[in-house]
Write a protein that holds these residues in place. Structure first.
Motif, mmCIF file in Angstrom:
data_model
loop_
_atom_site.group_PDB
_atom_site.id
_atom_site.type_symbol
_atom_site.label_atom_id
_atom_site.label_comp_id
_atom_site.label_asym_id
_atom_site.label_seq_id
_atom_site.Cartn_x
_atom_site.Cartn_y
_atom_site.Cartn_z
ATOM 1 N N THR A 105 1.004 -1.311 -0.060
ATOM 2 C CA THR A 105 -0.082 -0.240 -0.145
ATOM 3 C C THR A 105 0.859 1.320 0.156
ATOM 4 O O THR A 105 0.631 2.040 -0.875
ATOM 5 C CB THR A 105 -0.830 0.213 1.435
ATOM 6 N N ALA A 106 1.828 1.496 0.630
ATOM 7 C CA ALA A 106 2.793 2.218 1.560
ATOM 8 C C ALA A 106 3.073 2.625 -0.630
ATOM 9 O O ALA A 106 3.699 4.059 -0.783
ATOM 10 C CB ALA A 106 3.682 2.866 2.297
ATOM 11 N N GLU A 107 4.374 1.406 -0.318
ATOM 12 C CA GLU A 107 4.754 1.834 -1.708
ATOM 13 C C GLU A 107 4.163 2.040 -3.319
ATOM 14 O O GLU A 107 3.554 3.450 -3.369
ATOM 15 C CB GLU A 107 5.690 0.716 -2.254
ATOM 16 N N GLN A 108 2.535 1.891 -3.644
ATOM 17 C CA GLN A 108 1.781 2.488 -4.579
ATOM 18 C C GLN A 108 1.231 3.606 -4.052
ATOM 19 O O GLN A 108 1.362 4.023 -4.770
ATOM 20 C CB GLN A 108 0.655 1.135 -4.724
ATOM 21 N N ALA A 109 1.339 4.195 -2.666
ATOM 22 C CA ALA A 109 0.431 6.072 -2.423
ATOM 23 C C ALA A 109 1.745 6.126 -3.317
ATOM 24 O O ALA A 109 1.134 7.738 -4.249
ATOM 25 C CB ALA A 109 0.284 5.701 -1.647
ATOM 26 N N ARG A 110 2.866 6.275 -2.736
ATOM 27 C CA ARG A 110 4.051 6.877 -2.817
ATOM 28 C C ARG A 110 4.145 6.854 -5.034
ATOM 29 O O ARG A 110 4.489 8.743 -4.432
ATOM 30 C CB ARG A 110 5.471 6.465 -2.169
ATOM 31 N N GLY A 111 3.726 6.155 -4.688
ATOM 32 C CA GLY A 111 4.483 5.719 -6.540
ATOM 33 C C GLY A 111 3.771 6.400 -7.444
ATOM 34 O O GLY A 111 3.766 7.285 -8.285
ATOM 35 N N ALA A 112 2.378 6.615 -6.850
ATOM 36 C CA ALA A 112 1.185 7.723 -7.439
ATOM 37 C C ALA A 112 1.378 8.877 -7.621
ATOM 38 O O ALA A 112 0.817 9.125 -7.715
ATOM 39 C CB ALA A 112 -0.118 6.872 -7.370
ATOM 40 N N GLY A 113 1.909 9.666 -6.430
ATOM 41 C CA GLY A 113 2.289 10.933 -5.957
ATOM 42 C C GLY A 113 1.888 11.529 -5.020
ATOM 43 O O GLY A 113 1.639 12.044 -4.354
ATOM 44 N N ALA A 114 1.334 10.209 -3.956
ATOM 45 C CA ALA A 114 0.937 10.790 -2.367
ATOM 46 C C ALA A 114 2.164 10.628 -1.322
ATOM 47 O O ALA A 114 2.696 10.418 -1.611
ATOM 48 C CB ALA A 114 -0.645 9.454 -2.070
ATOM 49 N N THR A 115 1.458 11.879 -0.535
ATOM 50 C CA THR A 115 2.894 11.874 1.104
ATOM 51 C C THR A 115 1.908 10.455 1.480
ATOM 52 O O THR A 115 1.057 10.616 1.618
ATOM 53 C CB THR A 115 2.551 12.986 1.561
ATOM 54 N N CYS A 116 2.932 9.374 2.128
ATOM 55 C CA CYS A 116 2.533 8.509 2.835
ATOM 56 C C CYS A 116 2.979 7.711 3.934
ATOM 57 O O CYS A 116 4.510 8.296 3.512
ATOM 58 C CB CYS A 116 2.506 7.389 1.841
#
Length: 416
Positions: A105-116
């Motif tokens: 989840t964290a990697e996918q969120a950061r990869g899409a451009g979010a601060t996680c």
């Protein structure tokens, strides 16, 4: 003593008992009549729909807050979608808390451009605790925001979502509930019924309530808070239904929740009745806990202040919801039918009218919303849902089912 007087005595006793039974049945009918009247008060109020224009030159800064627990299948799409909204990109950010995740989840969120941020501290598996933890990180980061928006990990908002929210903040609203829509109604009977239920709630319970000067319901998703308000009141960490509890706290603070149908967020409904049972049991348990804690206080303050908004919230807690109301009305109708020869005709007629109004309620909502034909076909499962929901409510009230937060599986995991 002859048989004639004896028979007369028994008839008098039976008539006396039936009189008391009739009185009892009419007393039970009082909350039925109140519940049906209450529903149709909002139906009439919802006939008028106001329009809000999106902000043309927005300047408000927003932050999206997304709690996520093992949401690797959807979180990347959600974040990527948010970063392409029709709103100045430098005026909003996306924050995700990967709460006790054992996947990417964290990697996918950061990869899409979010601060996680990744959260590991207890309690795990709690949306309320995860959001409270995420809010503390956002405050600590020190970036100024005018509005904070809560989204579920699978929710995708319409392109003009933030422009509509900016207009609402400009108008002075402190809490704004957007229109939450089910985006997977074709995935089965329960998703289709969920689409219908949210449509009715959006039109009647939210729009109708706001048109009467009341406060909309918080739906746990697609909702915007003024940053200074949320910082002041905080976020409850230990609730099964934090949105239900938060609405009560806001009302006691004198804050009304505005409903903005143009700000649309689209989320998923559970695919199966088993998944839906776990989710709804949690909602019901949280609502029951909130009623026990707050219903009396809300009613007392409403009467003392002569406050319609608080009275509305108290009535919403004490009057039966649609499903148990329908079951109770049908049982009373059967009792009226069984006692026709002892004066139950009036009760039978009254219950027949109430049942007709309850049956018409979903059709009126779908007509006002110009729903597609499949939405009407979904109502075929309505009687089953009413019995299922009422039975689940009874089990939760009696404490026969232990309720804990359980993540709802996503359609991507089922290969839909």
């Amino acid at each position: 003593m002859g048989t004639g007087p004896l028979i007369g005595f028994h008839l008098q006793t039976l008539e006396r008992n039936m009189t008391w039974l009739s009185l009892l049945l009419w007393l039970v009918f009082i909350p039925v009549a109140a519940g049906v009247t209450y529903l149709y008060l909002f139906v009439l109020a919802a006939l008028r729909q106001r329009r809000t224009a999106p902000a043309e030159s927005p300047h408000h800064r927003f932050a999206f807050l997304i709690p996520a627990h093992n949401e690797e299948t959807v979180i990347g799409t959600t974040v990527a979608h948010l970063l392409w909204l029709n709103y100045p990109r430098d005026l909003y950010e996306v924050y995700v808390v990967a709460d006790h995740c054992s996947d990417a989840t964290a990697e996918q969120a950061r990869g899409a451009g979010a601060t996680c941020w990744e959260r590991r501290e207890p309690p795990g598996g709690s949306k309320a605790a995860a959001l409270s933890w995420l809010l503390e990180r956002v405050w600590t980061a020190g970036r100024p925001y005018d509005g904070l928006i809560i989204l579920d990990a699978d929710t995708q908002v319409d392109p003009l979502f933030l422009r509509y929210m900016a207009t609402a903040l400009e108008q002075g609203h402190q809490v704004v509930q957007g229109r939450h829509v089910i985006r997977n109604p074709q995935d089965g009977p329960y998703p289709a019924l969920s689409w219908v239920m949210f449509t009715l709630d959006n039109r009647f319970q939210n729009l109708g309530r706001v048109n009467l000067g009341g406060s909309a319901k918080l739906m746990g998703d697609s909702v915007c808070f003024r940053s200074d308000l949320l910082r002041r009141i905080g976020w409850q960490r230990d609730s099964l239904t934090e949105d239900y509890e938060l609405r009560i706290r806001l009302l006691l603070e004198g804050v009304r929740i505005h409903y903005l149908p143009e700000a649309v967020g689209r989320g998923e409904a559970p695919l199966t009745w088993a998944d839906a049972r776990r989710q709804r049991a949690r909602w019901l348990q949280g609502a029951h806990q909130a009623r026990r804690r707050h219903a009396g206080r809300l009613l007392y303050k409403a009467l003392r202040r002569r406050d319609w908004v608080l009275l509305d919230a108290a009535l919403q807690m004490v009057l039966p919801a649609y499903s148990p109301l329908a079951v109770l009305t049908f049982l009373l109708w059967c009792a009226g039918l069984a006692t026709v020869r002892w004066g139950g005709v009036a009760l039978l007629v009254a219950c027949s009218i109430a049942l007709a109004l309850l049956a018409a309620y979903p059709f009126l909502g779908l007509l006002l919303e110009r729903a597609p034909p499949w939405a009407y076909r979904a109502l075929v499962f309505g009687p089953f849902f009413i019995l299922w929901r009422t039975g689940l409510d009874l089990l939760v009230r009696l404490g026969w089912r232990k309720v804990v937060w359980v993540r709802t599986p996503r359609r991507e995991e089922a290969g839909r």
